[in-house]
Design a protein around this motif. Sequence first.
Motif, short mmCIF file in Angstrom:
data_model
loop_
_atom_site.label_atom_id
_atom_site.label_comp_id
_atom_site.label_asym_id
_atom_site.label_seq_id
_atom_site.Cartn_x
_atom_site.Cartn_y
_atom_site.Cartn_z
N VAL A 126 66.22 27.36 64.88
CA VAL A 126 64.82 27.67 64.60
C VAL A 126 64.77 28.67 63.44
N SER A 127 63.60 28.81 62.85
CA SER A 127 63.46 29.68 61.69
C SER A 127 63.54 31.16 62.08
N GLU A 128 64.06 31.97 61.15
CA GLU A 128 64.12 33.42 61.38
C GLU A 128 62.71 33.99 61.53
N LYS A 129 61.75 33.40 60.82
CA LYS A 129 60.37 33.88 60.90
C LYS A 129 59.83 33.72 62.32
N LEU A 130 60.17 32.62 62.97
CA LEU A 130 59.71 32.40 64.34
C LEU A 130 60.33 33.42 65.28
N VAL A 131 61.64 33.64 65.17
CA VAL A 131 62.32 34.60 66.05
C VAL A 131 61.76 36.01 65.81
N ALA A 132 61.52 36.34 64.54
CA ALA A 132 60.96 37.66 64.22
C ALA A 132 59.58 37.83 64.83
N ALA A 133 58.79 36.76 64.85
CA ALA A 133 57.45 36.84 65.43
C ALA A 133 57.52 37.09 66.94
N TRP A 134 58.44 36.43 67.62
CA TRP A 134 58.59 36.65 69.06
C TRP A 134 59.19 38.02 69.35
N ARG A 135 60.05 38.49 68.48
CA ARG A 135 60.59 39.84 68.65
C ARG A 135 59.47 40.87 68.51
N ALA A 136 58.60 40.69 67.49
CA ALA A 136 57.49 41.61 67.29
C ALA A 136 56.53 41.57 68.47
N ARG A 137 56.31 40.38 68.98
CA ARG A 137 55.42 40.23 70.15
C ARG A 137 56.00 40.94 71.36
N ALA A 138 57.31 40.82 71.58
CA ALA A 138 57.95 41.48 72.72
C ALA A 138 57.88 43.00 72.58
N SER A 139 58.01 43.50 71.34
CA SER A 139 58.00 44.95 71.12
C SER A 139 56.66 45.58 71.48
N LYS A 140 55.59 44.79 71.40
CA LYS A 140 54.26 45.32 71.69
C LYS A 140 53.90 45.25 73.18
N GLU A 141 54.72 44.53 73.94
CA GLU A 141 54.41 44.33 75.35
C GLU A 141 54.88 45.50 76.20
N TYR A 142 54.13 45.79 77.26
CA TYR A 142 54.58 46.75 78.26
C TYR A 142 55.48 46.03 79.27
N PRO A 143 56.42 46.75 79.89
CA PRO A 143 57.27 46.10 80.89
C PRO A 143 56.48 45.38 81.97
N SER A 144 55.37 45.96 82.39
CA SER A 144 54.56 45.32 83.43
C SER A 144 53.99 43.99 82.95
N ASP A 145 53.63 43.91 81.65
CA ASP A 145 53.12 42.65 81.10
C ASP A 145 54.21 41.59 81.09
N LEU A 146 55.42 42.00 80.74
CA LEU A 146 56.53 41.05 80.71
C LEU A 146 56.90 40.59 82.11
N ARG A 147 56.83 41.50 83.06
CA ARG A 147 57.12 41.10 84.45
C ARG A 147 56.10 40.08 84.94
N ALA A 148 54.85 40.22 84.48
CA ALA A 148 53.79 39.32 84.93
C ALA A 148 53.81 37.98 84.20
N ALA A 149 54.51 37.90 83.06
CA ALA A 149 54.54 36.66 82.29
C ALA A 149 55.34 35.59 83.00
N ALA A 150 55.04 34.34 82.67
CA ALA A 150 55.81 33.23 83.22
C ALA A 150 57.27 33.36 82.82
N GLY A 151 58.17 32.93 83.70
CA GLY A 151 59.60 33.10 83.45
C GLY A 151 60.07 32.65 82.08
N PRO A 152 59.78 31.42 81.66
CA PRO A 152 60.26 30.97 80.34
C PRO A 152 59.75 31.84 79.20
N VAL A 153 58.50 32.27 79.29
CA VAL A 153 57.95 33.13 78.24
C VAL A 153 58.63 34.50 78.26
#
Length: 378
Positions: A237-264
């Motif tokens: 996959v493109s580096e731009k896509l991975v960078a976008a998901w990395r940026a999205r993860a950086s903005k999330e709180y742990p509680s938000d990530l725990r509540a997200a669906a497993g694959p996400v």
Amino acid sequence: MRQDWEPEDSIEVWTLLEEDQERLRNKSGANRLGFALLLKFFEVEARFPEDAGEIPVPAVSYVAQQVKVPAEEWAAYDWSGRAIKRHRVEIRGAFGFRECTAEDQVQLAEWLAAELCGIELNRDRLAEAVVVRCRGDRMEPPTPGRIARLVGSAVTTFEERFCTATVGRLSAATRSRLDDLVAEDAGGEESAGGGVSFFSELKADPGALGLDSLLAEVNKLQRVRALELAPELFGDVSEKLVAAWRARASKEYPSDLRAAAGPVRYTLLAALCHVRQTEITDSLVELFIQVVQRINTRAEKKVEGEFTKDLKRVRGKEGILLRLAEAAVAEPGGTVRKVIFPVAGESTLKALAAEAAANEARYRARVRTVLRSSYSGH
């Protein structure tokens, strides 16, 4: 469509040709003007306007003059009656276009998901790609609202597939460690992933330059490597896509990530850790270089201070060097034997050269000694 048109531009784009006039023969009044404006608009945009406001006012006036219908009749054109439906069918036929069906929209969404969503993350540009594709296929594009929904559906489909593919490349142990990254701190022993505190540290930049920051980054890198993410995890996959998901993860709180669906959740955390592993490695290299440079600079300053004191204890050396400089400046064209030797004899000069060479060797040796001492202290 732009609204400001110069007269020469209006003539070039909005002039009705002979075949256009032929299509107006059985039309009159508002329908005649409306048909002519839709016809020329479609010729330019390969679509129909959403409402009367999309047609530039200068174009309305210019086309009205050509069809010999008052420009005011444009306001009377019925946008929901049977006439405009017939007009649209006739205009599509004139340009060899067809209406976009529900099946076409499904195929467009699948095309976006399979071909573009992985490399183009901007939804406006994805919508533009849909319009371009429709024009190429001689198909009237859907309305902007429908295109937006189509793009949203394509992005959702792509993300589901991307997350499924990513999770399929993660071992059960790695998924467990990723869950530990955002696990609630129960106050007990530290989990394999490091817990919420390490999740915050993972996103943080290195601290101030120093040994503590260097060691902290080393520890951080070791813990990220312990997650055992495959190097080729995002290789297709493109580096731009991975960078976008990395940026999205950086903005999330742990509680938000725990509540997200497993694959996400797993995909977000994997992207963050995958990119951070490279970033931490780069920062470690930079930190190491800066620490070594700082140690070298301090060692040289310390030795320079010691040697400066030694130089000051050699009596008469400064005076000799001063007289040599004055003599050389006074007679720059003279020979050494005539100008220099009378001030300082050959034996004196040899002694000064030998002492300088010895001092340089001592200086370098002393610097190496201080450096080794500094490194061992670290």
